[in-house]
Design an enzyme around this catalytic site. Structure first.
Site, PDB file in Angstrom:
ATOM      1  N   HIS A  80      37.559  88.840 -29.135  1.00  0.00           N
ATOM      2  CA  HIS A  80      36.281  89.553 -29.274  1.00  0.00           C
ATOM      3  C   HIS A  80      36.299  90.631 -30.346  1.00  0.00           C
ATOM      4  CE1 HIS A  80      34.416  88.584 -25.062  1.00  0.00           C
ATOM      5  NE2 HIS A  80      34.745  87.495 -25.749  1.00  0.00           N
ATOM      6  N   ASP A 121      58.037 104.074 -32.463  1.00  0.00           N
ATOM      7  CA  ASP A 121      58.772 105.331 -32.334  1.00  0.00           C
ATOM      8  C   ASP A 121      59.853 105.129 -31.268  1.00  0.00           C
ATOM      9  OD1 ASP A 121      57.578 105.609 -29.836  1.00  0.00           O
ATOM     10  OD2 ASP A 121      56.657 107.547 -30.245  1.00  0.00           O
ATOM     11  N   HIS A 122      60.520 106.215 -30.911  1.00  0.00           N
ATOM     12  CA  HIS A 122      61.614 106.140 -29.937  1.00  0.00           C
ATOM     13  C   HIS A 122      61.129 105.693 -28.553  1.00  0.00           C
ATOM     14  CE1 HIS A 122      59.725 110.043 -29.981  1.00  0.00           C
ATOM     15  NE2 HIS A 122      60.075 110.216 -28.730  1.00  0.00           N
ATOM     16  N   CYS A 166      54.723 102.589 -29.144  1.00  0.00           N
ATOM     17  CA  CYS A 166      55.193 103.941 -28.832  1.00  0.00           C
ATOM     18  C   CYS A 166      55.360 104.001 -27.314  1.00  0.00           C
ATOM     19  CB  CYS A 166      54.264 105.015 -29.401  1.00  0.00           C
ATOM     20  SG  CYS A 166      52.645 105.175 -28.637  1.00  0.00           S
ATOM     21  N   GLY A 167      55.451 105.184 -26.757  1.00  0.00           N
ATOM     22  CA  GLY A 167      55.685 105.269 -25.321  1.00  0.00           C
ATOM     23  C   GLY A 167      54.563 104.655 -24.510  1.00  0.00           C
ATOM     24  N   THR A 168      53.335 104.991 -24.883  1.00  0.00           N
ATOM     25  CA  THR A 168      52.172 104.462 -24.171  1.00  0.00           C
ATOM     26  C   THR A 168      51.392 103.434 -24.982  1.00  0.00           C
ATOM     27  OG1 THR A 168      50.840 106.228 -25.106  1.00  0.00           O
ATOM     28  CG2 THR A 168      51.817 106.632 -22.920  1.00  0.00           C
ATOM     29  N   GLY A 169      51.622 103.403 -26.281  1.00  0.00           N
ATOM     30  CA  GLY A 169      50.788 102.597 -27.190  1.00  0.00           C
ATOM     31  C   GLY A 169      49.539 103.356 -27.616  1.00  0.00           C
ATOM     32  N   ILE A 170      49.324 104.523 -27.030  1.00  0.00           N
ATOM     33  CA  ILE A 170      48.070 105.244 -27.281  1.00  0.00           C
ATOM     34  C   ILE A 170      48.132 106.032 -28.596  1.00  0.00           C
ATOM     35  CG2 ILE A 170      46.498 107.032 -26.443  1.00  0.00           C
ATOM     36  CD1 ILE A 170      47.342 106.236 -23.565  1.00  0.00           C
ATOM     37  N   GLY A 171      49.109 106.915 -28.707  1.00  0.00           N
ATOM     38  CA  GLY A 171      49.152 107.785 -29.886  1.00  0.00           C
ATOM     39  C   GLY A 171      49.256 106.996 -31.175  1.00  0.00           C
ATOM     40  N   ARG A 207      28.576  86.063 -31.705  1.00  0.00           N
ATOM     41  CA  ARG A 207      27.943  87.361 -31.456  1.00  0.00           C
ATOM     42  C   ARG A 207      28.872  88.527 -31.757  1.00  0.00           C
ATOM     43  NH1 ARG A 207      29.930  85.540 -26.678  1.00  0.00           N
ATOM     44  NH2 ARG A 207      30.716  87.018 -25.132  1.00  0.00           N
ATOM     45  N   HIS A 208      30.177  88.241 -31.857  1.00  0.00           N
ATOM     46  CA  HIS A 208      31.134  89.332 -32.104  1.00  0.00           C
ATOM     47  C   HIS A 208      31.230  89.717 -33.580  1.00  0.00           C
ATOM     48  CE1 HIS A 208      32.220  89.062 -27.967  1.00  0.00           C
ATOM     49  NE2 HIS A 208      32.402  87.756 -28.103  1.00  0.00           N
TER      50      HIS A 208
END
Ligand code: RB5
Length: 149
Positions: free
Chosen positions: A98, A8-9, A65-70, A132-133
């Site tokens: 992992h 995004d922007h 995005c701005g934070t990578g979160i949304g 194990r992963h």
């Protein structure tokens, strides 16, 4: 290898550096936008990249995005997507090693282009450790199968 990119922007500032790394690695890029700094809704770009990866049209995805979160929250709603928000080299490495993360998410208001480029490189270079992963990642798929009808 093909990698789909979407931003995004708030994340577009990282895109040139990310594309440079992919080009240097001779990876085919599917750029799904956005293409300028006009405000857009990150779930739309997340969906494009996530669907490309989920359908096998791209091997992996990178979302910004701005934070990578949304954009990662949205991408993770698509079946088969394991999108990881990373802020440093350690998390970028570990999400491959992992978690077998098939989508890397970064924030253009959190990290700079140099770090983003290094994170993409380490994410590409790090194989899934397996062992194990495997069972843990399989349990993520089981959760998807329980809730995705
Ligand atoms: C857009 O202003 C911003 O909210 C978006 O880029 C992202 O940070 C959301 O998680």
């Amino acid at each position: 290898m093909k990698i789909a990119i979407g931003c995004d922007h708030g994340g577009i500032v990282l895109k040139p550096a990310v594309k440079n790394v992919l080009e240097a690695n001779k990876i085919e890029i599917i750029d799904m936008g956005c293409f300028d700094s006009q405000s857009v809704d990150y779930p739309d770009l997340a969906l494009k990249v996530a669907e490309a990866v989920s359908r096998g049209e791209a091997d992996k995805g990178i979302i910004l995005c701005g934070t990578g979160i949304g954009i990662s929250i949205a991408a993770n709603k698509v079946k088969g997507i394991r999108a990881a928000v990373c802020h440093d080299l350690f998390t970028a490495q570990m999400c491959a090693q992992h978690n077998d993360a098939n989508v890397l998410s970064m924030g253009g208001r959190v990290i700079d282009e140099d770090l983003a480029a290094k994170m993409v490189q380490i994410w590409l270079d790090t194989p899934f450790e397996g062992g194990r992963h495997v069972g843990r990642v399989a349990k993520i798929s089981q959760i998807e199968n329980k809730y995705f009808k």
